[in-house]
Design an enzyme around this catalytic site. Structure first.
Site, PDB file in Angstrom:
ATOM      1  CD  GLU A  44     -15.483 -56.637 -16.582  1.00  0.00           C
ATOM      2  OE1 GLU A  44     -16.170 -56.791 -15.561  1.00  0.00           O
ATOM      3  OE2 GLU A  44     -14.596 -55.765 -16.683  1.00  0.00           O
ATOM      4  CD  GLU A  75     -13.506 -53.135 -14.880  1.00  0.00           C
ATOM      5  OE1 GLU A  75     -12.310 -53.285 -14.546  1.00  0.00           O
ATOM      6  OE2 GLU A  75     -14.384 -53.987 -14.645  1.00  0.00           O
ATOM      7  CD  GLN A  97     -20.012 -58.576 -14.480  1.00  0.00           C
ATOM      8  OE1 GLN A  97     -19.243 -58.849 -13.570  1.00  0.00           O
ATOM      9  NE2 GLN A  97     -20.183 -59.358 -15.529  1.00  0.00           N
ATOM     10  CG  PHE A  98     -22.180 -54.341 -10.561  1.00  0.00           C
ATOM     11  CD1 PHE A  98     -23.381 -54.176  -9.890  1.00  0.00           C
ATOM     12  CD2 PHE A  98     -21.789 -55.615 -10.918  1.00  0.00           C
ATOM     13  CE1 PHE A  98     -24.169 -55.263  -9.591  1.00  0.00           C
ATOM     14  CE2 PHE A  98     -22.578 -56.709 -10.627  1.00  0.00           C
ATOM     15  CZ  PHE A  98     -23.773 -56.543  -9.956  1.00  0.00           C
ATOM     16  CG  ASP A 100     -20.545 -49.982  -7.806  1.00  0.00           C
ATOM     17  OD1 ASP A 100     -20.698 -49.584  -6.648  1.00  0.00           O
ATOM     18  OD2 ASP A 100     -21.508 -50.345  -8.529  1.00  0.00           O
ATOM     19  CG  PHE A 101     -16.583 -52.865 -11.220  1.00  0.00           C
ATOM     20  CD1 PHE A 101     -15.817 -53.053 -10.080  1.00  0.00           C
ATOM     21  CD2 PHE A 101     -17.755 -53.589 -11.354  1.00  0.00           C
ATOM     22  CE1 PHE A 101     -16.214 -53.952  -9.103  1.00  0.00           C
ATOM     23  CE2 PHE A 101     -18.151 -54.489 -10.377  1.00  0.00           C
ATOM     24  CZ  PHE A 101     -17.385 -54.676  -9.249  1.00  0.00           C
ATOM     25  CB  ILE A 102     -17.355 -46.498 -14.303  1.00  0.00           C
ATOM     26  CG1 ILE A 102     -17.091 -45.705 -15.583  1.00  0.00           C
ATOM     27  CG2 ILE A 102     -17.644 -45.556 -13.144  1.00  0.00           C
ATOM     28  CD1 ILE A 102     -18.289 -44.904 -16.069  1.00  0.00           C
ATOM     29  CG  HIS A 142     -21.737 -54.935  -6.234  1.00  0.00           C
ATOM     30  ND1 HIS A 142     -20.681 -55.163  -5.391  1.00  0.00           N
ATOM     31  CD2 HIS A 142     -21.543 -55.748  -7.307  1.00  0.00           C
ATOM     32  CE1 HIS A 142     -19.889 -56.087  -5.916  1.00  0.00           C
ATOM     33  NE2 HIS A 142     -20.385 -56.454  -7.078  1.00  0.00           N
TER      34      HIS A 142
END
Ligand SMILES: Cc1ncc(C[n+]2csc(CCOP(=O)(O)OP(=O)(O)O)c2C)c(N)n1
Ligand SMILES: [Mg+2]
Lengths: 339, 425
Positions: A44, A75, A97-98, A100-102, A142
């Site tokens: 992203e 994702e 992008q962070f 955390d979003f994985i 984040h």
């Protein structure tokens, strides 16, 4: 920082000098894409914008729209598509992008990507990377250190470097590896840490730790941002006559068992420091390893210095309390040394 | 533009094509019948699924592909595997978890693929996961200049997963050469489609992605084939992904264990009268493409083939227990040499040819203007530009608590970054 904005290198340092952690990552991607046309980057805002942290700045300009792909905020689709691309012989790098979003792609990673080689003999040379970790007031969404979700997943490799040299060398190794590699970039280090990277091409082996400081009284095992806190603590410990051996794990899966065991067999004491929360953190795994393979070598309990078992809190006062730091490492190490 | 029943291409099929469709549907059914026998003899490991009454979809869609194209079949797409060239013995052995099966017993049912030769991606149980994967195959193939089409299937139930949405949207945004067959068999396990999706036509889902779609009678193999052929041609020509909703019915329960008592009798009767193979036989006979001797020949051919394949499969051993271990990682080039098949000049995707002006629509934005690295506004821009001490710079509690205090960014851009940090949520 990388100087110049020369057309030939698109503003990339040519190496052989001090660069930031962030720049080291950018160089690794740049050089791997330069070296191998099957390497692509997806994520992203990685294209024109160069990534939320500018780790991919200049890549689109050099490699074009087909190789630097701005994706929708999806994702699962990013990881899924990377699997498909790998089946036709490509080596995609996926940016979260962070980090955390994985977990939005957790299913694709743990069920599809990680099981492929075992089930279908299907290699998947995919790198998933992104900014992780706390200390920058990112708050509960984040600041994640999600490494252990994935360390528990056979089929993946998990890397979490602490220096620009390692970040660059390990990321290059990850791109060249035929397995899915998760590469965590502690965002606290992005611009706070500078270090030498060689001008010539190099890789750092996946699965090998490194001794950052030799010592004989106890072993401190750590990685990523906490590596630096551990070294600072070791400095302070030395002033009190305690020589800590500090090991940077660098790769969490596969874990460098041999080096851990040989250090602990020498010092007979072990402290593990990680920014990840305590329960289910890598320290527990290391404790089990030592119990299995070095029980009689231990002259003290395995000690953990970790974050609290809570989400990462937002307010600076809370986050500071939540996170481990050099002072906490120092105190715990001193007590263990005296045990 | 939503779902529209497209007029099929005028081009008709050759006699051979008509007979191929018939043969593969018969093979599909016969393979599954053999497996039901094996199941009753306790030789199948785990559950057994059926595509009874849906053979026209698996066969008709896959038959529209070229050899180089890629498929990812779902559990009710044994027919697609057969059309692609998978020998029945592989399917039998896979369901019996035998050592000679494609996954050597590490997985069962129809969870297997063949990446190297037949271009088949294995399904996993998680419904919808194959959609972005096949979008990736299509995008990757295009990147290499291969002009391939990727196809996968999904049920009415699976079309409500998140990854269905993510995958289709990404495929559409990328204009990937991807065809998705949505098999609306009216049931997802015990739940009727009307309780899952508030749509009459699931093809309408495509509208949300700006994709074109078709609705086809899933029990009419010629209609399915012609529709798929048109969709595949359009996708290959670069028109983007296409969705085909095939209307059909799941004739048996979810799997062997399920008697499907929740299905209304009239509904079952309606569809049983529309068996795709029986309908097609009638059509072929009427067109004088099939007569009793040809049919008998096919019957015998199938019987001989499946007898041999079943026997081979039954004679294959179970995997040795210790085979559970190992094989989790690729150990390098001697394990797998990963190679891309380039069908376009590599120079097109490497600098200087690949280099572009990296701008959206605002002139001057992008184009390397952003950073010079340290000056760029980044997320959490309170990070100091560079720390003075290169090594050993531990994070003291103080620095972590008040990072901006000592190293306040001086440059205008960096200051803006600090501000945007506050504004970002
Ligand atoms: C993500 C996910 N959730 C649940 C299941 C369990 N499950 C397997 S098949 C099925 C029903 C699927 O219905 P549909 O997609 O209509 O396919 P059909 O069985 O009708 O071919 C369910 C709920 C699954 N496989 N994947
Ligand atoms: Mg269904």
């Amino acid at each position: 920082m990388a100087g110049g904005n020369g057309a030939a290198t698109n503003g990339f340092a040519s190496g052989g000098r001090q660069v930031t952690f962030l720049e080291a990552i950018r160089q690794a991607m740049f050089e791997e894409m330069e070296r191998d046309p099957t390497v692509l980057l997806m994520g992203e805002d990685v294209g024109v914008y160069g990534g939320a942290f500018k780790t991919s700045e200049g890549l689109l300009e050099r490699f074009g729209w087909e190789r630097v792909i701005d994706t929708p905020i999806s994702e699962s689709a990013i990881i899924g598509a990377a699997c498909g691309m790998s089946y036709v012989g490509l080596r995609p790098i996926c940016e979260m992008q962070f980090i955390d979003f994985i977990v939005c792609a957790f299913n694709q990673i743990t069920n599809f990507l990680a099981k492929g080689h075992y089930l279908w003999n299907a290699p998947a040379p995919i790198v998933i990377r992104g900014p992780s970790g706390g200390g920058v007031h990112g708050g509960p969404f984040h600041s994640a250190n999600p490494e252990m979700y994935f360390v528990h997943t056979p089929g993946l490799k998990v890397i979490y470097p602490s220096t620009p040299y390692d970040a660059k060398g390990l990321l290059k190794a990850a791109v060249r590896d035929n397995n899915p590699v998760l590469f965590f970039e502690h965002k606290f280090l992005y611009r706070r840490i500078k270090g030498e990277v060689p001008a010539e091409d190099y890789t750092v082996p996946i699965g090998k730790s490194v001794v950052r400081r030799e010592g004989r009284h106890l072993t401190i095992l750590s990685y990523a941002a906490m590596m630096h806190a551990s070294l600072e603590a070791a400095d302070a410990l030395a002033k009190e006559g305690i020589e800590a051996e500090v090991i940077d794990l660098r790769t969490l899966l596969p874990l460098d068992e041999e080096s851990i065991l040989s250090s602990v067999k020498k010092t007979n004491k072990c402290l593990v420091v990680h920014e990840d929360t305590k329960t289910g953190g890598i320290a527990g795994e290391i404790a089990a390893l030592l119990c299995e393979k070095a029980f009689s070598d231990l002259d003290g309990p395995l000690v953990r210095v970790t974050a609290l078992d809570t989400p990462v809190p937002y307010a600076p006062t809370l986050e500071e309390y939540f996170l481990p730091n050099a002072k906490k490492v120092f105190a715990a190490a001193k007590e263990l040394a005296r045990y | 533009m939503g779902a529209a029943m497209k007029k099929s291409m005028p081009r008709e099929l050759t006699r051979q094509q008509y007979l191929d469709l018939y043969y593969y549907m018969r093979l599909n059914r016969a393979v599954e019948e053999t497996m039901v026998k094996l199941f009753r003899q306790n030789k199948i490991v785990g559950g057994l699924y059926s595509s009874l009454g849906q053979e026209a979809i698996s066969v008709g869609t896959c038959y529209a592909l070229e050899k180089k194209d890629w498929i990812a079949p779902m559990i009710r797409n044994i027919g697609a595997l057969l059309v692609k060239g998978v020998p029945p013995r592989d399917i039998f052995m896979q369901h019996m978890a035998k050592y000679d099966s494609p996954t050597k017993g590490r997985d069962g049912t129809s969870h297997f693929g063949d990446l190297d030769n037949l271009h088949i991606v294995s399904p996993i149980s998680m419904l919808g996961d194959l959609i972005p994967v096949m979008a990736g195959v299509a995008i990757g193939g295009r990147y290499l200049g291969q002009k391939i089409v990727a196809m996968t299937w999904i049920g009415d139930g699976g079309s409500s997963t998140g990854v269905f949405h993510e995958g289709l949207n990404f495929a559409a945004a990328q204009k990937a050469a991807f065809v998705l067959i949505l098999e609306n068999n009216l049931w997802a396990y015990s739940t009727p489609v009307g309780r899952q999706v508030p749509l009459e036509n699931l093809a309408d889902r495509a509208t949300g992605y700006g994709m074109d779609s078709y609705i086809v009678d899933g029990n009419n193999v010629v209609a399915v084939y012609k529709t798929a052929r048109e969709a595949v041609e359009r996708a290959r020509a670069g028109e983007g992904p296409i969705l085909i909703e095939a209307k059909t019915f799941r004739r048996l329960g979810h799997a062997q264990h399920d008697p499907a008592e929740y299905v209304p009798k009239e509904m079952r009767a309606y569809w049983e009268a529309r068996d795709p193979i029986a309908l097609y036989e009638k059509f072929l006979t009427g067109e004088k493409l099939l007569d009793a001797p040809v049919k008998k020949e096919i019957d015998e051919r199938l019987e001989t083939l499946l007898e041999a394949e079943r026997e081979f499969a039954e004679n294959s051993p179970m995997p040795p227990p210790e085979f559970a271990e190992g094989g989790v990682y690729c150990t390098g080039d001697d394990c797998h040499k990963i190679q891309a098949r380039w069908e376009r000049p590599i120079a097109e995707v490497t600098p200087p040819k690949s280099s572009v002006k990296a701008v959206w629509t605002v002139p001057g934005f992008g184009s390397g203007k952003g950073s010079g690295g340290v000056d760029a506004a980044i997320h959490f821009g309170d990070a100091p530009a560079v720390m003075d001490k290169p090594a050993n710079n531990g994070r003291s509690a103080k620095a972590a608590a008040k990072p901006a205090a000592k190293t306040a960014p001086k440059k205008a851009k960096a200051a803006a970054a600090g501000a945007s940090r506050k504004a970002r949520r």
